[in-house]
Design a protein around this motif. Structure first.
Motif, PDB file in Angstrom:
ATOM      1  N   MET A 104     121.529  99.510 -27.229  1.00  0.00           N
ATOM      2  CA  MET A 104     121.209  98.165 -27.696  1.00  0.00           C
ATOM      3  C   MET A 104     120.277  97.502 -26.701  1.00  0.00           C
ATOM      4  N   SER A 105     119.812  96.323 -27.032  1.00  0.00           N
ATOM      5  CA  SER A 105     118.937  95.580 -26.126  1.00  0.00           C
ATOM      6  C   SER A 105     119.778  94.893 -25.052  1.00  0.00           C
ATOM      7  N   ILE A 106     119.110  94.452 -24.005  1.00  0.00           N
ATOM      8  CA  ILE A 106     119.799  93.692 -22.955  1.00  0.00           C
ATOM      9  C   ILE A 106     120.473  92.469 -23.552  1.00  0.00           C
ATOM     10  N   ASP A 107     119.740  91.732 -24.398  1.00  0.00           N
ATOM     11  CA  ASP A 107     120.304  90.521 -24.985  1.00  0.00           C
ATOM     12  C   ASP A 107     121.536  90.828 -25.835  1.00  0.00           C
ATOM     13  N   GLU A 108     121.458  91.894 -26.638  1.00  0.00           N
ATOM     14  CA  GLU A 108     122.608  92.275 -27.464  1.00  0.00           C
ATOM     15  C   GLU A 108     123.800  92.669 -26.600  1.00  0.00           C
ATOM     16  N   ALA A 109     123.548  93.453 -25.555  1.00  0.00           N
ATOM     17  CA  ALA A 109     124.642  93.888 -24.676  1.00  0.00           C
ATOM     18  C   ALA A 109     125.299  92.698 -23.996  1.00  0.00           C
ATOM     19  N   CYS A 110     124.481  91.793 -23.472  1.00  0.00           N
ATOM     20  CA  CYS A 110     125.042  90.628 -22.777  1.00  0.00           C
ATOM     21  C   CYS A 110     125.771  89.699 -23.734  1.00  0.00           C
ATOM     22  N   ASP A 111     125.193  89.499 -24.931  1.00  0.00           N
ATOM     23  CA  ASP A 111     125.869  88.655 -25.928  1.00  0.00           C
ATOM     24  C   ASP A 111     127.221  89.248 -26.314  1.00  0.00           C
ATOM     25  N   LYS A 112     127.233  90.540 -26.542  1.00  0.00           N
ATOM     26  CA  LYS A 112     128.474  91.204 -26.961  1.00  0.00           C
ATOM     27  C   LYS A 112     129.497  91.232 -25.821  1.00  0.00           C
ATOM     28  N   ALA A 113     129.041  91.521 -24.607  1.00  0.00           N
ATOM     29  CA  ALA A 113     129.958  91.627 -23.463  1.00  0.00           C
ATOM     30  C   ALA A 113     130.534  90.279 -23.063  1.00  0.00           C
ATOM     31  N   CYS A 114     129.726  89.258 -23.115  1.00  0.00           N
ATOM     32  CA  CYS A 114     130.139  87.944 -22.600  1.00  0.00           C
ATOM     33  C   CYS A 114     130.381  86.924 -23.704  1.00  0.00           C
ATOM     34  N   SER A 115     130.539  87.366 -24.933  1.00  0.00           N
ATOM     35  CA  SER A 115     130.650  86.452 -26.078  1.00  0.00           C
ATOM     36  C   SER A 115     131.841  85.511 -25.992  1.00  0.00           C
ATOM     37  N   ASN A 116     132.899  85.935 -25.352  1.00  0.00           N
ATOM     38  CA  ASN A 116     134.087  85.087 -25.247  1.00  0.00           C
ATOM     39  C   ASN A 116     134.111  84.268 -23.965  1.00  0.00           C
ATOM     40  N   VAL A 117     133.008  84.301 -23.222  1.00  0.00           N
ATOM     41  CA  VAL A 117     132.992  83.630 -21.926  1.00  0.00           C
ATOM     42  C   VAL A 117     132.202  82.338 -22.036  1.00  0.00           C
ATOM     43  N   SER A 118     130.909  82.386 -21.736  1.00  0.00           N
ATOM     44  CA  SER A 118     130.096  81.181 -21.767  1.00  0.00           C
ATOM     45  C   SER A 118     128.624  81.548 -21.797  1.00  0.00           C
ATOM     46  N   SER A 119     127.824  80.584 -22.202  1.00  0.00           N
ATOM     47  CA  SER A 119     126.384  80.797 -22.227  1.00  0.00           C
ATOM     48  C   SER A 119     125.826  81.079 -20.828  1.00  0.00           C
ATOM     49  N   PRO A 120     126.270  80.360 -19.776  1.00  0.00           N
ATOM     50  CA  PRO A 120     125.761  80.698 -18.434  1.00  0.00           C
ATOM     51  C   PRO A 120     126.091  82.139 -18.019  1.00  0.00           C
ATOM     52  N   GLN A 121     127.235  82.657 -18.457  1.00  0.00           N
ATOM     53  CA  GLN A 121     127.605  84.039 -18.125  1.00  0.00           C
ATOM     54  C   GLN A 121     126.669  85.019 -18.839  1.00  0.00           C
ATOM     55  N   VAL A 122     126.309  84.714 -20.071  1.00  0.00           N
ATOM     56  CA  VAL A 122     125.356  85.546 -20.809  1.00  0.00           C
ATOM     57  C   VAL A 122     124.015  85.527 -20.100  1.00  0.00           C
ATOM     58  N   GLN A 123     123.580  84.351 -19.670  1.00  0.00           N
ATOM     59  CA  GLN A 123     122.300  84.221 -18.955  1.00  0.00           C
ATOM     60  C   GLN A 123     122.333  84.966 -17.628  1.00  0.00           C
ATOM     61  N   LEU A 124     123.452  84.897 -16.925  1.00  0.00           N
ATOM     62  CA  LEU A 124     123.585  85.638 -15.666  1.00  0.00           C
ATOM     63  C   LEU A 124     123.494  87.133 -15.943  1.00  0.00           C
ATOM     64  N   CYS A 125     124.148  87.594 -16.967  1.00  0.00           N
ATOM     65  CA  CYS A 125     124.113  89.004 -17.350  1.00  0.00           C
ATOM     66  C   CYS A 125     122.667  89.434 -17.601  1.00  0.00           C
ATOM     67  N   GLN A 126     121.951  88.662 -18.391  1.00  0.00           N
ATOM     68  CA  GLN A 126     120.561  88.995 -18.703  1.00  0.00           C
ATOM     69  C   GLN A 126     119.697  89.020 -17.447  1.00  0.00           C
TER      70      GLN A 126
END
Length: 188
Positions: free
Chosen positions: A34-56
């Motif tokens: 998957m793409s970086i964005d998809e992986a981060c969205d899926k991995a951090c979906s139950n956390v927060s938007s800043p966590q998704v951004q940090l992942c990316q």
């Protein structure tokens, strides 16, 4: 402490093997791409938007490809966490050089040094297992690394102005991102 020559040679050989397997497209069974964005969205979906951004940002900074097998991202995040731990350990070493450090603060930094060494060992284990595509123990190693980094943070509760306090908070977030990405493969 320097790594023994045989250990260094092993790690270099392991890195070469991993690079070769990823470049030849040898995919893991049942591990999606998957793409970086998809992986981060899926991995951090139950956390927060800043966590998704940090992942990316972690994955982009690590040079991860825009689309890849999730294992590539998991290894990149674990390596980013290890790099962050090493930076914090350098801060700890500098702080411990101060001969005028109060006993309580010195004890907190010594505990942190010990906990960071432990967390680093666990994250090395995650990286090695994921690189070799063996998924038996990474979940527990993520948990143990998180516990070690958290223990350091707890010991710094009376030293909020310490440069280690902010570094530890960032390390904990990096550990969470690595754990969340790893959870896509080994569960949480």
């Amino acid at each position: 402490m320097a790594m023994p020559r045989s250990s260094t040679t092993f790690h270099l050989a392991l890195a070469a093997l991993v690079a070769l397997s990823f470049s030849t497209g040898d995919a893991c069974d049942n591990v999606p791409s998957m793409s970086i964005d998809e992986a981060c969205d899926k991995a951090c979906s139950n956390v927060s938007s800043p966590q998704v951004q940090l992942c990316q940002s972690m994955l982009h900074a690590a040079g991860a490809p825009p689309t890849a097998e999730v294992t590539v991202y998991v290894v990149a995040a674990a390596k980013a966490a290890k790099k962050s731990y090493n930076s914090s350990m350098a801060i700890i070493d500098r702080l411990l050089e101060n001969p005028l450090l109060p006993d309580g603060e010195k004890a907190a930094y010594e505990l942190c040094k010990e906990r960071y060494e432990t967390a680093l060992e666990y994250m090395i284990g995650v990286t090695n297992q994921m690189s070799l595509r063996t998924f038996a123990y990474p979940r527990q190693e993520y948990i143990d690394a998180t516990v070690a980094i958290t223990a350091c943070g707890n010991s710094l509760a009376d030293f909020l102005s310490s440069p280690l306090y902010a570094a530890n908070a960032a390390d904990l977030n990096n550990t969470f991102v690595a754990y969340d990405l790893g959870g896509l493969i080994v569960g949480k």
